[in-house]
Scaffold this motif. Structure first.
Motif, short mmCIF file in Angstrom:
data_model
loop_
_atom_site.label_atom_id
_atom_site.label_comp_id
_atom_site.label_asym_id
_atom_site.label_seq_id
_atom_site.Cartn_x
_atom_site.Cartn_y
_atom_site.Cartn_z
N ALA A 68 2.28 8.05 -1.58
CA ALA A 68 3.52 8.69 -2.06
C ALA A 68 3.97 9.77 -1.10
CB ALA A 68 3.30 9.27 -3.44
N ASN A 69 3.01 10.56 -0.61
CA ASN A 69 3.38 11.63 0.31
C ASN A 69 3.73 11.09 1.69
OD1 ASN A 69 3.10 14.36 -1.03
ND2 ASN A 69 1.32 13.23 -1.74
N TYR A 70 3.07 10.00 2.02
CA TYR A 70 3.38 9.38 3.30
C TYR A 70 4.84 8.94 3.33
CZ TYR A 70 3.45 6.11 7.11
OH TYR A 70 3.79 5.46 8.26
N ARG A 71 5.29 8.43 2.20
CA ARG A 71 6.69 8.00 2.08
C ARG A 71 7.65 9.14 2.40
NH1 ARG A 71 8.02 4.26 -3.06
NH2 ARG A 71 6.85 2.45 -2.45
N PHE B 72 -2.83 -1.93 3.07
CA PHE B 72 -3.86 -2.97 3.02
C PHE B 72 -5.23 -2.41 2.70
CE2 PHE B 72 -0.83 -5.97 4.63
CZ PHE B 72 -1.31 -7.18 4.13
N SER B 73 -5.55 -1.28 3.35
CA SER B 73 -6.87 -0.70 3.09
C SER B 73 -6.96 -0.25 1.64
CB SER B 73 -7.16 0.46 4.03
OG SER B 73 -6.12 1.39 3.93
N GLY B 74 -5.86 0.30 1.14
CA GLY B 74 -5.83 0.73 -0.26
C GLY B 74 -5.99 -0.43 -1.20
N THR C 19 -6.26 8.76 -4.99
CA THR C 19 -6.20 9.17 -3.58
C THR C 19 -5.21 8.29 -2.83
OG1 THR C 19 -8.53 9.61 -3.82
CG2 THR C 19 -7.65 9.79 -1.61
N PHE C 20 -5.36 7.01 -3.04
CA PHE C 20 -4.47 6.06 -2.37
C PHE C 20 -3.01 6.30 -2.79
CE2 PHE C 20 -2.30 1.91 -2.91
CZ PHE C 20 -2.07 1.64 -1.57
N GLY C 21 -2.83 6.46 -4.09
CA GLY C 21 -1.48 6.71 -4.61
C GLY C 21 -0.88 7.97 -4.05
#
Lengths: 402, 309
Positions: free
Chosen positions: A150-153, A174-176, A144-146
């Motif tokens: 990745a999409n946020y990028r 940080f949360s990830g 989920t974090f990944g």
């Protein structure tokens, strides 16, 4: 060299796959080692990943990646994983990293999670270890974090980064990291396990035991003619002194019931899993069929409705029907390359329709002359086609990486 | 080949937005096939046929089919000439180069059937005497699909099978219709139309078409399509061998018009809907669920095109 943007996606896909490998190797660890070396495995995994990523910066030569295999093997042996397991880990690490590194488009998060889920559930029933649930949740957080990062990028690239986006990014990272970081993660997971999952599991077990005991009690109340030789058999058993008869002793009825309840729950869970899997397959098949039907009267430009040739046909084409003519070989390879970019030719598409759909402005008449006209073409024509096809693939890869 | 391009360009100045239809007409001419134009009234079926005929330097006959037209009115009759006191043969309007059968579904099946022989074999048998029809010969029939309940007779399968293409003209779009208004404001461009192609040109193209090759892979693709229509659960009557042959010839003609001497699956796939649609009959269940066009589209989507993988 692989583009930098890809390395992050590559990393979490690799880690996800290797967590699955751990689940697969768990029975071997369980029967061969005194303790399950989860932390040691995680350590090697991270170390190997860092080394691999470092190597991607230096070279594209696969031989160097392969050289990592003996290094990982030696570390594994030093950690007393055993020769077979050490070799397996080393080979799979290198093999999977090379495969993933060569992939242009990685988006297997859902598949990885599904596989982990199935494996963890099966193994938690078989080995009764909390670790599986922890791995499952780790996988969930990791993917989920990944995925979101990745999409946020990509989103960030499109809207041009600003301060707000930067802050959000920092918070996300940080949360990830906090979630993935083992010490924090384990506390949260253990809390989750102790306060929610375990009570639920105990409740389910108690209900089943109660039902089972109730049924047994009712069955005992029904007067049934007992077999004549039952006492004799029991006596013989006692005489031998090697076996115990729980039914006659009456001391371990609860244990006996619990074991049966456990088997029933495990069987039910397995049946439920199979049932869910079949339902999922059916629904996805129906969805696909519906899409194909709805596309009959409308445009067929979407890639979702791509009908593929049957597995047999594809295998036959892959191994026995490879074209001999160099121009035909070019298109053959191009079909494989575009499949990796999710732009494969539909089996019902002509080359013209296919090129129009994917927007490939390539002069394919040379190919048609060879394939359908059975004519020969000049070396210059061949070179030109080759250049155009390679140019297209290169451009699409660049577009995807952007 | 340039003459064909000129003729197409001329026709595009008269019938707007029908480039594909015009192309199909020329394919049919070269493939020695016949065309059935179907559309609602006023969409230019007759005008297209007349203009097409005018571009060809040859004989053109038009016949308005009505319920009282007899078979002998079409093919001809042997009659007694009192002056010479002998029976003489009077051949009907069908002996021509371009025959326009206007509103063909308004005449009786008996009269419709009179066209069977000439369309398939390019000959007429009148009172035991056989007369051949010179090449080029093309029948362009028109029919109106909407008032089929009022004094019309649907064409039987045998008749439909003799048409190479069934083409639905449909309405032009707004821009094309605007262009039509501008062009036709002062005069009818058909009146100034001059013939471009002569009979020899067409015969030469027809001979050249026969030299266009079709390799095994493309042939198999064509045959797979035909088989798929025969095995489709919702198609009661699949494509006949005549239909198979027609598609091959049409594909050859298309390849020739595209300056190729070989047929590609594109030729087959592009023409299959026009060749197949009027030749198939759907089952009762199939007809409730889909149109023949949809069934053909389904067939095209299930048959693999020979490329590489």
């Amino acid at each position: 060299m692989a583009p930098k943007a890809n390395r992050f996606i590559l990393s979490y896909h690799f880690m996800g796959e290797m967590l699955i490998l751990f689940l697969i190797l768990y029975p071997l660890f369980y029967y061969n080692l005194e303790a399950i070396p989860f932390y040691a495995y995680l350590g090697i995994l991270l170390l190997a990943l860092i080394c691999f990523l470092f190597l991607t910066k230096l070279t594209d030569t696969m031989a160097l990646f392969m050289l990592m295999a003996p290094v990982i093997f030696i570390i594994n042996v030093w950690l007393k994983f055993g020769l077979f397991i050490s070799m397996m880990i080393a080979l799979v690490f290198v093999w999977r990293f090379i495969v993933l590194y060569r992939e242009v488009y990685l988006e297997y998060e859902m598949n990885l999670f599904q596989i982990t889920l199935v494996l963890a559930l099966i193994e938690v029933i078989l080995f009764k270890d909390n670790l599986f649930i922890i791995i499952l949740l780790m996988q969930l957080f990791l993917l989920t974090f990944g995925f979101f990062s990745a999409n946020y990028r990509q989103v960030e690239k499109q809207i041009h980064s600003n301060m707000k986006a930067f802050i959000v990014k920092v918070i996300l990272v940080f949360s990830g990291l906090l979630l993935v970081f083992w010490s924090v993660g384990s506390i949260v997971l253990r809390f989750f396990w102790d306060s929610i999952l375990m009570p639920l599991w105990q409740l389910a077990t108690t209900i089943f035991i109660s039902i089972f005991v109730g049924i047994m009690y009712l069955l005992e109340k029904i007067p049934l003619p007992e077999p004549q030789d039952q006492n004799m058999e029991a006596d013989e058993t006692f005489e031998n002194g090697n076996m115990t008869n729980h039914n006659l002793e009456g001391t371990s009825t609860a244990e006996y019931n619990e074991t049966y309840a456990y088997i029933i729950i495990a069987s039910l869970a397995l049946i439920a899993l199979i049932w869910i899997f079949i339902k999922y397959r059916k629904s996805s098949f129906k969805k696909k069929e519906k899409e194909t039907t709805s596309n009959l009267t409308t445009s067929t430009d979407t890639i979702d409705s791509v009908p593929k040739a049957s597995l047999g046909t594809r295998l036959k084409a892959r191994f026995f029907n490879q074209p001999k003519h160099p121009v035909r070989k070019l298109i053959y390879r191009f079909e494989h390359d575009t499949a990796k970019l999710k732009e494969e030719r539909r089996s019902d598409e002509t080359i013209q329709e296919w090129f129009t759909r994917i927007g490939a402005q390539i002069d394919y008449h040379v190919y048609e002359q060879v394939r359908y006209g059975e004519m020969d073409v000049t070396q210059a024509d061949k070179k030109e086609l080759e250049k155009a096809l390679k140019g297209y693939i290169q451009k699409r890869k660049e577009d995807l990486n952007e | 080949m340039n003459k064909i391009k000129d003729a197409q360009a001329q026709l595009n100045q008269i019938i707007f937005g029908k480039v594909d239809v015009i192309n199909l007409l020329f394919i049919a001419l070269i493939a020695e096939g016949h065309v059935l134009l179907e559309s609602v009234p006023g969409t230019g079926k007759t005008k297209l046929a007349k203009s097409f005929a005018k571009l060809i330097e040859g004989d053109f006959n038009r016949m308005q089919f009505t319920p009282d037209v007899l078979a002998s009115d079409v093919t001809g009759i042997r009659y007694f000439n009192p002056q010479t006191e002998t029976f003489e043969l009077k051949i009907g309007p069908v002996q021509t180069n371009v025959f326009l059968a206007d509103e063909i579904n308004r005449t009786t099946p008996k009269t419709q059937a009179s066209l069977l022989e000439v369309m398939a074999e390019r000959q007429l048998t009148i009172d035991g005497e056989t007369v051949s029809v010179d090449a080029p010969f093309i029948v362009i029939a028109t029919q109106n699909p909407i008032d089929s309940n009022y004094g019309t007779f649907p064409l039987p399968e045998a008749q439909l099978d003799r048409f190479l293409f069934k083409i639905d003209l449909g309405y032009p779009n707004q821009a094309e219709e605007k262009l039509m208004l501008q062009t036709y404001r002062e005069n009818d461009p058909v009146t100034t139309l001059e013939s471009i192609l002569n009979r020899e040109d067409i015969r030469a193209l027809q001979t050249e078409m026969k030299a266009v090759t079709m390799n095994d892979a493309t042939t198999d693709y064509l045959l797979d399509l035909v088989q798929a229509t025969r095995n489709h659960p919702e198609i009661e009557l699949g494509i006949s061998p005549r239909g198979t042959l027609s598609l091959m010839q049409a594909a050859q003609a298309r390849a020739l018009l595209d300056s190729r001497n070989y047929v590609t699956p594109d030729d087959i796939k592009a023409l299959a809907p026009y060749v197949f649609e009027h030749r198939i009959i759907l089952t009762m269940e199939g007809a409730m669920k889909k149109t023949p066009q949809q069934a053909i589209q389904e067939v095209l989507e299930t048959v693999a095109v020979p490329v590489e993988n």
